[in-house]
Design a protein around this motif. Structure first.
Motif, PDB file in Angstrom:
ATOM      1  N   LEU A  69      22.761 -53.733  46.670  1.00  9.46           N
ATOM      2  CA  LEU A  69      23.683 -52.709  47.150  1.00  9.46           C
ATOM      3  C   LEU A  69      23.534 -52.524  48.652  1.00  9.46           C
ATOM      4  CD1 LEU A  69      23.098 -50.135  44.262  1.00  9.46           C
ATOM      5  CD2 LEU A  69      24.975 -51.765  44.462  1.00  9.46           C
ATOM      6  N   ASN A  99      31.018 -44.604  40.492  1.00  9.77           N
ATOM      7  CA  ASN A  99      30.543 -44.120  41.788  1.00  9.77           C
ATOM      8  C   ASN A  99      29.924 -45.224  42.647  1.00  9.77           C
ATOM      9  OD1 ASN A  99      30.200 -42.056  43.637  1.00  9.77           O
ATOM     10  ND2 ASN A  99      28.157 -41.545  42.884  1.00  9.77           N
ATOM     11  N   ILE A 100      29.082 -46.044  42.031  1.00 11.47           N
ATOM     12  CA  ILE A 100      28.408 -47.107  42.786  1.00 11.47           C
ATOM     13  C   ILE A 100      29.432 -48.063  43.391  1.00 11.47           C
ATOM     14  CG2 ILE A 100      26.882 -49.134  42.593  1.00 11.47           C
ATOM     15  CD1 ILE A 100      25.437 -47.680  40.310  1.00 11.47           C
ATOM     16  N   TYR A 101      30.359 -48.544  42.546  1.00 15.83           N
ATOM     17  CA  TYR A 101      31.320 -49.545  43.008  1.00 15.83           C
ATOM     18  C   TYR A 101      32.327 -48.968  43.990  1.00 15.83           C
ATOM     19  CZ  TYR A 101      29.074 -52.810  39.991  1.00 15.83           C
ATOM     20  OH  TYR A 101      28.126 -53.620  39.435  1.00 15.83           O
ATOM     21  N   SER A 138      20.101 -54.918  38.473  1.00 18.73           N
ATOM     22  CA  SER A 138      20.087 -54.218  39.748  1.00 18.73           C
ATOM     23  C   SER A 138      20.795 -55.118  40.732  1.00 18.73           C
ATOM     24  CB  SER A 138      18.660 -53.945  40.189  1.00 18.73           C
ATOM     25  OG  SER A 138      17.923 -55.139  40.089  1.00 18.73           O
ATOM     26  N   TYR A 165      24.883 -47.692  48.592  1.00 22.32           N
ATOM     27  CA  TYR A 165      24.638 -46.732  47.510  1.00 22.32           C
ATOM     28  C   TYR A 165      23.141 -46.410  47.379  1.00 22.32           C
ATOM     29  CZ  TYR A 165      24.740 -44.324  43.093  1.00 22.32           C
ATOM     30  OH  TYR A 165      24.580 -43.373  42.131  1.00 22.32           O
ATOM     31  N   GLU A 203      28.032 -49.770  33.908  1.00 27.32           N
ATOM     32  CA  GLU A 203      29.296 -49.785  34.654  1.00 27.32           C
ATOM     33  C   GLU A 203      30.164 -50.920  34.106  1.00 27.32           C
ATOM     34  OE1 GLU A 203      30.257 -47.743  37.091  1.00 27.32           O
ATOM     35  OE2 GLU A 203      28.401 -46.632  37.421  1.00 27.32           O
ATOM     36  N   CYS A 232      31.630 -46.581  46.218  1.00 29.81           N
ATOM     37  CA  CYS A 232      30.899 -46.530  47.498  1.00 29.81           C
ATOM     38  C   CYS A 232      30.799 -47.910  48.133  1.00 29.81           C
ATOM     39  CB  CYS A 232      29.468 -45.996  47.289  1.00 29.81           C
ATOM     40  SG  CYS A 232      29.383 -44.248  46.886  1.00 29.81           S
ATOM     41  N   GLU A 233      30.425 -48.889  47.339  1.00 24.50           N
ATOM     42  CA  GLU A 233      30.212 -50.241  47.870  1.00 24.50           C
ATOM     43  C   GLU A 233      31.528 -50.876  48.342  1.00 24.50           C
ATOM     44  OE1 GLU A 233      27.120 -51.999  48.204  1.00 24.50           O
ATOM     45  OE2 GLU A 233      26.403 -49.958  47.939  1.00 24.50           O
TER      46      GLU A 233
END
Ligand SMILES: [Zn+2]
Length: 269
Positions: A234, A169-171, A231, A237, A3, A173-174
């Motif tokens: 989170l 997607n991860i960021y 990692s 996510y 990312e 959502c977070e």
């Protein structure tokens, strides 16, 4: 998948080792990744690395009038070895400096990209990119102007590269969790204040990712080192049916334009 914070971390890690160094040779070990690894990659030989920067998730190595662009795709890893270090599986490209450093692109899934282009004629996909999320241009007013005419869901708008780059997607959502905004809300229903909150959350989560990356920097210099794709801690996510860290409610997962979206329906409105 690397990312934006990972790419930024790579950029910061390799810059001091490569800027100002002259390229001795380029070794191409695969015919193609996402695109063919063109012979013109050799054009950087005998040239000096003037600068290394990041745009969206692209790394751009400047050699005066030409640029080398590298994208890590789904599984790409860049590491700095010594040129005589053993070649391992999926080491598709080596960029070797006169002082014997070897920047290697390892990419098992081969969705990465390495290409040369003239500085005055960049490829179209670079020209059409939206603003950088960590730049001053990306502020609440900017996001509000984009959102106010769009019926699409806010998460979709946030992940659209022509609006703002590199919010994966991860960021997404977070950041939506941190801003207490539901990913399924229609973008045009967001107030200016909510847009400001969301922008701040995007920047904060990306910065936290970059911070986390800083601690793994040394891995880039280990010849057999893993990339250290970190990692991050989170909140939502990947945590479907787990407890929301804020209200204790149950985290849900809903597909938004084909992407799993994790959120707490109780505290994200
Ligand atoms: Zn909650």
């Amino acid at each position: 998948m690397p990312e934006l914070p990972e790419v930024e971390t790579v950029c910061r890690a390799i810059s001091p080792r490569l800027i100002g160094k002259k390229i001795k040779s380029v070794v191409i070990r695969a015919e193609k990744l996402r695109r063919p690894l063109d012979k013109n990659l050799h054009e950087i030989e005998a040239r000096t690395v003037k600068n290394i920067s990041r745009r969206a998730k692209y790394l751009i190595f400047n050699f005066d009038e030409i640029n080398l662009l590298i994208h890590l795709g789904m599984s790409g890893i860049l590491r700095i070895c010594r040129e005589n270090d053993e070649i391992i599986r999926h080491d598709h490209l080596s960029i070797i400096t006169e002082d014997g450093a070897d920047l290697r692109l390892n990419d098992p899934r081969r969705f990465g990209l390495a290409m040369i282009y003239p500085v005055n004629n960049p490829p179209e996909f670079l020209i059409n990119l939206g603003v950088e999320p960590l730049s001053e241009e990306f502020d609440g007013k900017y996001l509000f102007e984009i959102c106010k005419t769009k019926s699409a869901k806010i998460k979709q708008v946030l992940m659209e590269q022509k609006n703002v780059v590199g919010v994966g997607n991860i960021y997404a959502c977070e950041a939506l969790f941190q801003a207490e905004i539901s990913p399924v809300r229609s973008a045009k229903t967001l107030t200016k204040t909510e847009c400001e909150k969301l922008v701040a959350a995007v920047k904060d989560r990306l910065e936290a990712g970059i911070q986390a990356g800083g601690t793994t920097l040394r891995d880039f210099f280990h010849p057999d080192g893993k990339p250290g794709y970190f990692s991050q801690k989170l909140a939502v996510y990947g945590k479907v049916a787990e407890k929301c860290p804020r209200c204790g409610g149950k985290i849900e997962n809903e597909k938004i334009s084909g992407r799993s979206s994790f959120f707490c329906p109780k505290c994200q409105k």
